[in-house]
Motif scaffolding. Structure first.
Motif, PDB file in Angstrom:
ATOM      1  N   THR A  69       0.932  -1.234  -0.204  1.00  0.00           N
ATOM      2  CA  THR A  69       0.210  -0.064   0.021  1.00  0.00           C
ATOM      3  C   THR A  69       0.756   1.185  -0.032  1.00  0.00           C
ATOM      4  OG1 THR A  69      -1.658  -1.173   1.160  1.00  0.00           O
ATOM      5  CG2 THR A  69      -1.959   1.211   1.361  1.00  0.00           C
ATOM      6  N   GLU A  70       1.951   1.401   0.977  1.00  0.00           N
ATOM      7  CA  GLU A  70       2.871   2.430   1.147  1.00  0.00           C
ATOM      8  C   GLU A  70       3.606   2.814  -0.376  1.00  0.00           C
ATOM      9  OE1 GLU A  70       5.510   4.395   4.606  1.00  0.00           O
ATOM     10  OE2 GLU A  70       5.578   2.235   4.270  1.00  0.00           O
ATOM     11  N   GLY A 101      -2.055   4.693   3.601  1.00  0.00           N
ATOM     12  CA  GLY A 101      -2.639   5.237   2.555  1.00  0.00           C
ATOM     13  C   GLY A 101      -3.896   4.340   2.034  1.00  0.00           C
ATOM     14  N   ALA A 102      -4.200   3.333   2.761  1.00  0.00           N
ATOM     15  CA  ALA A 102      -5.372   2.632   2.195  1.00  0.00           C
ATOM     16  C   ALA A 102      -6.750   3.219   2.325  1.00  0.00           C
ATOM     17  CB  ALA A 102      -5.433   1.075   3.118  1.00  0.00           C
ATOM     18  N   ASP A 126     -14.924  10.037  -2.979  1.00  0.00           N
ATOM     19  CA  ASP A 126     -13.457  10.660  -2.357  1.00  0.00           C
ATOM     20  C   ASP A 126     -13.865   9.957  -0.810  1.00  0.00           C
ATOM     21  OD1 ASP A 126     -15.301  12.519  -1.717  1.00  0.00           O
ATOM     22  OD2 ASP A 126     -14.411  13.815  -3.005  1.00  0.00           O
ATOM     23  N   ALA A 127     -14.923   9.312  -0.667  1.00  0.00           N
ATOM     24  CA  ALA A 127     -15.103   9.028   0.706  1.00  0.00           C
ATOM     25  C   ALA A 127     -14.309   7.874   1.117  1.00  0.00           C
ATOM     26  CB  ALA A 127     -16.514   8.621   1.008  1.00  0.00           C
ATOM     27  N   LEU A 128     -14.007   7.496   2.549  1.00  0.00           N
ATOM     28  CA  LEU A 128     -13.154   6.448   2.882  1.00  0.00           C
ATOM     29  C   LEU A 128     -14.172   5.500   3.511  1.00  0.00           C
ATOM     30  CD1 LEU A 128     -10.364   8.742   4.638  1.00  0.00           C
ATOM     31  CD2 LEU A 128     -10.264   7.459   2.319  1.00  0.00           C
ATOM     32  N   THR A 201      -6.788  10.073   3.701  1.00  0.00           N
ATOM     33  CA  THR A 201      -6.683   9.014   4.768  1.00  0.00           C
ATOM     34  C   THR A 201      -5.859   9.283   6.138  1.00  0.00           C
ATOM     35  OG1 THR A 201      -6.761   7.360   2.983  1.00  0.00           O
ATOM     36  CG2 THR A 201      -5.940   6.453   5.148  1.00  0.00           C
ATOM     37  N   GLN A 202      -4.516   9.948   5.664  1.00  0.00           N
ATOM     38  CA  GLN A 202      -3.722  10.237   6.918  1.00  0.00           C
ATOM     39  C   GLN A 202      -4.060  11.320   7.567  1.00  0.00           C
ATOM     40  OE1 GLN A 202       0.365  10.990   5.349  1.00  0.00           O
ATOM     41  NE2 GLN A 202       0.415   8.921   5.241  1.00  0.00           N
ATOM     42  N   ALA A 203      -4.991  12.259   7.113  1.00  0.00           N
ATOM     43  CA  ALA A 203      -5.746  13.354   7.841  1.00  0.00           C
ATOM     44  C   ALA A 203      -6.633  12.852   8.706  1.00  0.00           C
ATOM     45  CB  ALA A 203      -6.240  14.412   6.872  1.00  0.00           C
TER      46      ALA A 203
END
Length: 213
Positions: A69-70, A101-102, A126-128, A201-203
């Protein structure tokens, strides 16, 4: 006619891939475009642009789902969406994959309808995909130190970040707080800069770790 979404299945268990392939292949708007047994295969499939979504196991030989993933997210300008798949919803590997980042995770025991909905959701918005279980992972990973930049966010930026962390897309956030989509994107870009993160994702991970959600 819209082309089917291309789904790549990455799992070292052939039985799991076969089951997912049968489910996905039965849908007219989805197709299994590639399969692989480890992270090396995932990297090659992503680099070749053969998938819109990768359904990827976390624990695999050679290169696991976290490293794959990374590398995919860092190497490719337009990486495919990545849904990590796991047996346990409290697996620390899942948290690491999300930090890498998944775009979300699924349990292998997920209902068929939920699996299909998840694939469509991450591919077309763009939803997670962060189900309720993510809170337990966040609690386990949370430290007493507030993530860098959280205190610098404006009240509006915090509001947008919290809604993103709850799984809303930009369009849904815009409708929720009566803003234009471009304004939402601007706020999120500012959030990324202040938090020193690469992407949505990171946010969102930072929001969970800071206890905003």
């Amino acid at each position: 006619m819209t082309a089917p979404l291309r789904i790549a299945l990455i799992d070292d268990e052939e039985l799991i891939r076969t089951g997912f392939a049968a489910i996905i292949g039965a849908e007219p708007d989805l197709e299994v475009s590639a399969q692989g047994a480890d992270g090396v295969d995932a990297l090659n499939i992503a680099r070749a642009g053969r998938a819109d979504v990768l359904l990827m196991d976390v624990r695999m030989p050679k290169v696991d789902g976290i490293e794959a993933t990374e590398r995919i997210v860092n190497e490719l300008a337009s990486p495919p969406k990545i849904l990590v798949v796991t047996t346990f919803d409290n697996d620390d590997y899942v948290w690491q994959a999300l930090r890498a980042g998944a775009d979300g995770f699924l349990l292998k025991r997920t209902q068929v309808e939920d699996l299909l909905s998840a694939v469509r959701l991450v591919a077309r918005t763009d939803a997670l995909l962060f189900p309720e279980a993510i809170r337990r992972l966040a609690d386990a990973a949370r430290s007493s130190k507030t993530p860098r930049g959280i205190d610098e966010l404006s009240s509006r930026e915090r509001e947008v970040l919290v809604l993103a962390a709850k799984g809303l897309s930009n369009a849904e956030i815009a409708a929720e707080i009566f803003l234009g989509r471009e304004t939402v994107k601007t706020h999120l870009s500012s959030v990324y800069t202040k938090l020193g993160v690469r992407d949505r994702t990171q946010a969102v991970i930072a929001a969970y770790e800071a206890g905003l959600v």
